[in-house]
Design a protein around this motif. Structure first.
Motif, PDB file in Angstrom:
ATOM      1  N   HIS A  40     115.207  33.978  53.351  1.00 16.92           N
ATOM      2  CA  HIS A  40     114.560  34.143  54.657  1.00 16.92           C
ATOM      3  C   HIS A  40     113.060  34.322  54.480  1.00 16.92           C
ATOM      4  CE1 HIS A  40     118.773  35.262  55.296  1.00 16.92           C
ATOM      5  NE2 HIS A  40     118.595  34.733  56.488  1.00 16.92           N
ATOM      6  N   GLU A  41     112.490  33.520  53.585  1.00 16.23           N
ATOM      7  CA  GLU A  41     111.078  33.704  53.232  1.00 16.23           C
ATOM      8  C   GLU A  41     110.124  33.491  54.400  1.00 16.23           C
ATOM      9  OE1 GLU A  41     109.119  30.603  50.799  1.00 16.23           O
ATOM     10  OE2 GLU A  41     111.130  29.733  50.683  1.00 16.23           O
ATOM     11  N   GLU A  42     110.473  32.641  55.338  1.00 18.42           N
ATOM     12  CA  GLU A  42     109.553  32.359  56.443  1.00 18.42           C
ATOM     13  C   GLU A  42     109.482  33.501  57.449  1.00 18.42           C
ATOM     14  OE1 GLU A  42     110.009  28.543  58.260  1.00 18.42           O
ATOM     15  OE2 GLU A  42     110.280  27.569  56.318  1.00 18.42           O
ATOM     16  N   THR A  43     110.615  34.142  57.715  1.00 16.38           N
ATOM     17  CA  THR A  43     110.646  35.184  58.736  1.00 16.38           C
ATOM     18  C   THR A  43     110.713  36.590  58.166  1.00 16.38           C
ATOM     19  OG1 THR A  43     113.047  35.053  58.859  1.00 16.38           O
ATOM     20  CG2 THR A  43     111.785  33.675  60.396  1.00 16.38           C
ATOM     21  N   GLY A  44     111.234  36.721  56.953  1.00 12.74           N
ATOM     22  CA  GLY A  44     111.496  38.043  56.406  1.00 12.74           C
ATOM     23  C   GLY A  44     112.734  38.628  57.065  1.00 12.74           C
ATOM     24  N   LEU A  45     113.120  39.798  56.635  1.00 11.17           N
ATOM     25  CA  LEU A  45     114.283  40.483  57.202  1.00 11.17           C
ATOM     26  C   LEU A  45     113.935  41.942  57.448  1.00 11.17           C
ATOM     27  CD1 LEU A  45     117.126  39.167  54.836  1.00 11.17           C
ATOM     28  CD2 LEU A  45     116.778  38.532  57.225  1.00 11.17           C
ATOM     29  N   ASN A  46     114.544  42.511  58.480  1.00  9.08           N
ATOM     30  CA  ASN A  46     114.382  43.946  58.681  1.00  9.08           C
ATOM     31  C   ASN A  46     115.569  44.669  58.039  1.00  9.08           C
ATOM     32  OD1 ASN A  46     116.539  44.065  60.570  1.00  9.08           O
ATOM     33  ND2 ASN A  46     115.150  43.632  62.255  1.00  9.08           N
ATOM     34  N   VAL A  47     115.508  45.985  58.016  1.00 10.12           N
ATOM     35  CA  VAL A  47     116.546  46.776  57.345  1.00 10.12           C
ATOM     36  C   VAL A  47     117.918  46.505  57.954  1.00 10.12           C
ATOM     37  CG1 VAL A  47     117.344  49.122  56.856  1.00 10.12           C
ATOM     38  CG2 VAL A  47     114.924  48.561  56.615  1.00 10.12           C
ATOM     39  N   ASN A  48     118.001  46.404  59.273  1.00 11.90           N
ATOM     40  CA  ASN A  48     119.291  46.148  59.925  1.00 11.90           C
ATOM     41  C   ASN A  48     119.875  44.804  59.499  1.00 11.90           C
ATOM     42  OD1 ASN A  48     119.320  48.564  61.334  1.00 11.90           O
ATOM     43  ND2 ASN A  48     118.213  47.693  63.071  1.00 11.90           N
ATOM     44  N   GLU A  49     119.038  43.788  59.405  1.00  2.63           N
ATOM     45  CA  GLU A  49     119.519  42.457  59.012  1.00  2.63           C
ATOM     46  C   GLU A  49     120.018  42.460  57.570  1.00  2.63           C
ATOM     47  OE1 GLU A  49     116.699  39.726  61.918  1.00  2.63           O
ATOM     48  OE2 GLU A  49     115.878  40.460  60.006  1.00  2.63           O
ATOM     49  N   ILE A  50     119.330  43.190  56.720  1.00  2.00           N
ATOM     50  CA  ILE A  50     119.784  43.296  55.323  1.00  2.00           C
ATOM     51  C   ILE A  50     121.097  44.070  55.268  1.00  2.00           C
ATOM     52  CG2 ILE A  50     119.235  44.204  53.035  1.00  2.00           C
ATOM     53  CD1 ILE A  50     116.244  43.704  53.765  1.00  2.00           C
ATOM     54  N   ALA A  51     121.200  45.143  56.044  1.00  2.36           N
ATOM     55  CA  ALA A  51     122.416  45.959  56.065  1.00  2.36           C
ATOM     56  C   ALA A  51     123.629  45.173  56.560  1.00  2.36           C
ATOM     57  CB  ALA A  51     122.202  47.202  56.915  1.00  2.36           C
ATOM     58  N   ARG A  77     105.657  43.586  56.981  1.00  2.00           N
ATOM     59  CA  ARG A  77     104.733  43.301  58.082  1.00  2.00           C
ATOM     60  C   ARG A  77     105.430  43.721  59.364  1.00  2.00           C
ATOM     61  NH1 ARG A  77     105.355  38.012  56.184  1.00  2.00           N
ATOM     62  NH2 ARG A  77     107.189  37.043  57.047  1.00  2.00           N
ATOM     63  N   GLN A  78     104.642  44.223  60.292  1.00  2.00           N
ATOM     64  CA  GLN A  78     105.194  44.635  61.574  1.00  2.00           C
ATOM     65  C   GLN A  78     105.180  43.446  62.518  1.00  2.00           C
ATOM     66  OE1 GLN A  78     103.499  48.162  63.182  1.00  2.00           O
ATOM     67  NE2 GLN A  78     105.117  48.389  64.697  1.00  2.00           N
ATOM     68  N   HIS A  79     106.300  43.236  63.176  1.00  2.00           N
ATOM     69  CA  HIS A  79     106.419  42.177  64.170  1.00  2.00           C
ATOM     70  C   HIS A  79     107.079  42.809  65.384  1.00  2.00           C
ATOM     71  CE1 HIS A  79     106.660  38.123  65.721  1.00  2.00           C
ATOM     72  NE2 HIS A  79     107.929  38.341  66.024  1.00  2.00           N
ATOM     73  N   GLY A  80     106.330  42.940  66.444  1.00  2.00           N
ATOM     74  CA  GLY A  80     106.848  43.648  67.615  1.00  2.00           C
ATOM     75  C   GLY A  80     107.072  45.102  67.243  1.00  2.00           C
ATOM     76  N   THR A  81     108.292  45.573  67.455  1.00  2.00           N
ATOM     77  CA  THR A  81     108.601  46.957  67.103  1.00  2.00           C
ATOM     78  C   THR A  81     109.312  47.072  65.766  1.00  2.00           C
ATOM     79  OG1 THR A  81     110.697  46.835  68.291  1.00  2.00           O
ATOM     80  CG2 THR A  81     108.778  47.653  69.521  1.00  2.00           C
ATOM     81  N   GLY A  82     109.518  45.939  65.090  1.00  2.00           N
ATOM     82  CA  GLY A  82     110.264  45.971  63.834  1.00  2.00           C
ATOM     83  C   GLY A  82     109.399  45.719  62.608  1.00  2.00           C
ATOM     84  N   ASN A  83     109.861  46.228  61.478  1.00  2.00           N
ATOM     85  CA  ASN A  83     109.231  45.971  60.186  1.00  2.00           C
ATOM     86  C   ASN A  83     110.055  44.937  59.440  1.00  2.00           C
ATOM     87  OD1 ASN A  83     107.115  47.856  60.422  1.00  2.00           O
ATOM     88  ND2 ASN A  83     108.513  49.516  59.915  1.00  2.00           N
ATOM     89  N   TYR A  84     109.404  43.875  59.014  1.00  2.00           N
ATOM     90  CA  TYR A  84     110.083  42.789  58.321  1.00  2.00           C
ATOM     91  C   TYR A  84     109.579  42.709  56.887  1.00  2.00           C
ATOM     92  CZ  TYR A  84     112.135  41.438  62.689  1.00  2.00           C
ATOM     93  OH  TYR A  84     112.869  41.455  63.839  1.00  2.00           O
ATOM     94  N   TYR A  85     110.524  42.700  55.967  1.00  2.00           N
ATOM     95  CA  TYR A  85     110.215  42.680  54.542  1.00  2.00           C
ATOM     96  C   TYR A  85     110.214  41.252  54.028  1.00  2.00           C
ATOM     97  CZ  TYR A  85     110.764  47.680  54.704  1.00  2.00           C
ATOM     98  OH  TYR A  85     110.589  49.007  55.002  1.00  2.00           O
ATOM     99  N   TYR A  86     109.314  40.981  53.108  1.00  2.00           N
ATOM    100  CA  TYR A  86     109.204  39.657  52.509  1.00  2.00           C
ATOM    101  C   TYR A  86     108.800  39.814  51.041  1.00  2.00           C
ATOM    102  CZ  TYR A  86     104.216  40.408  53.328  1.00  2.00           C
ATOM    103  OH  TYR A  86     102.952  40.938  53.340  1.00  2.00           O
ATOM    104  N   LEU A  87     109.049  38.770  50.272  1.00  2.00           N
ATOM    105  CA  LEU A  87     108.777  38.809  48.834  1.00  2.00           C
ATOM    106  C   LEU A  87     107.298  38.645  48.530  1.00  2.00           C
ATOM    107  CD1 LEU A  87     111.683  36.597  47.438  1.00  2.00           C
ATOM    108  CD2 LEU A  87     111.504  39.096  47.428  1.00  2.00           C
ATOM    109  N   THR A  88     106.866  39.356  47.507  1.00  2.00           N
ATOM    110  CA  THR A  88     105.509  39.232  46.970  1.00  2.00           C
ATOM    111  C   THR A  88     105.628  39.220  45.444  1.00  2.00           C
ATOM    112  OG1 THR A  88     105.235  41.633  47.066  1.00  2.00           O
ATOM    113  CG2 THR A  88     104.368  40.361  48.926  1.00  2.00           C
ATOM    114  N   LEU A  89     106.321  38.247  44.921  1.00  2.00           N
ATOM    115  CA  LEU A  89     106.664  38.208  43.502  1.00  2.00           C
ATOM    116  C   LEU A  89     105.579  37.640  42.592  1.00  2.00           C
ATOM    117  CD1 LEU A  89     110.311  36.841  43.789  1.00  2.00           C
ATOM    118  CD2 LEU A  89     109.611  39.189  43.308  1.00  2.00           C
TER     119      LEU A  89
END
Length: 110
Positions: A40-51, A77-89
Motif C-alpha cells: 500500500h505504498e501509494e496510500t499508506g495504512l493506518n493502525v486500524n487497517e493494519i490490525a 503522515r496525517q491525512h484528515g483525522t488519521g495517521n497513515y504509515y508508509y515505508l522509508t527504507l
C-alpha cells in the motif's frame, strides 16, 4: 583496481549504526508490517487497517510501528483525522549495502 582496506574501527562503527535496523527487522510481525506497507505504498495504512490484516491488537501494532519509526524504516503522515504509515527504507537499505560492501572488501569470504 584494488579497494582500499578500511580500518577495523570504521567497519565496527558501520556495524553499530546498523543495529537499530537489524533489531527491528528480526521481528516477524514487523516484517509482516513492512510487507503490508509495501503493498500500500501509494496510500499508506493506518493502525486500524493494519490490525484488520494481522492477528494483533491496535496497541500492539502501534508499538511495532513506533519501533519501526524509531529505526527510520517507516514514517507517518496525517491525512484528515488519521495517521497513515508508509515505508522509508532507502537510508536503511543504503546503510546495509555500505556494510555489505565493507565486509566484501575487507573480510575473507569463504
Amino acid at each position: 583496481m584494488m579497494q582500499h582496506k578500511a580500518e577495523p574501527q570504521d567497519i565496527l562503527a558501520v556495524f553499530r549504526e546498523a543495529i537499530p535496523a537489524f533489531q527491528v527487522l528480526s521481528d516477524k510481525t514487523r516484517q509482516d508490517i513492512i510487507l503490508l506497507l509495501d503493498e500500500h505504498e501509494e496510500t499508506g495504512l493506518n493502525v486500524n487497517e493494519i490490525a484488520e490484516k494481522l492477528p494483533l491488537s491496535r496497541p500492539a501494532i502501534s508499538h511495532h510501528l513506533k519501533n519501526l519509526k524509531q529505526a527510520g524504516l517507516v514514517d507517518v503522515r496525517q491525512h484528515g483525522t488519521g495517521n497513515y504509515y508508509y515505508l522509508t527504507l532507502l537510508q536503511a537499505v543504503e546503510h546495509m549495502k555500505h556494510l555489505i560492501s565493507l565486509l566484501e572488501n575487507n573480510c575473507e569470504l569463504k
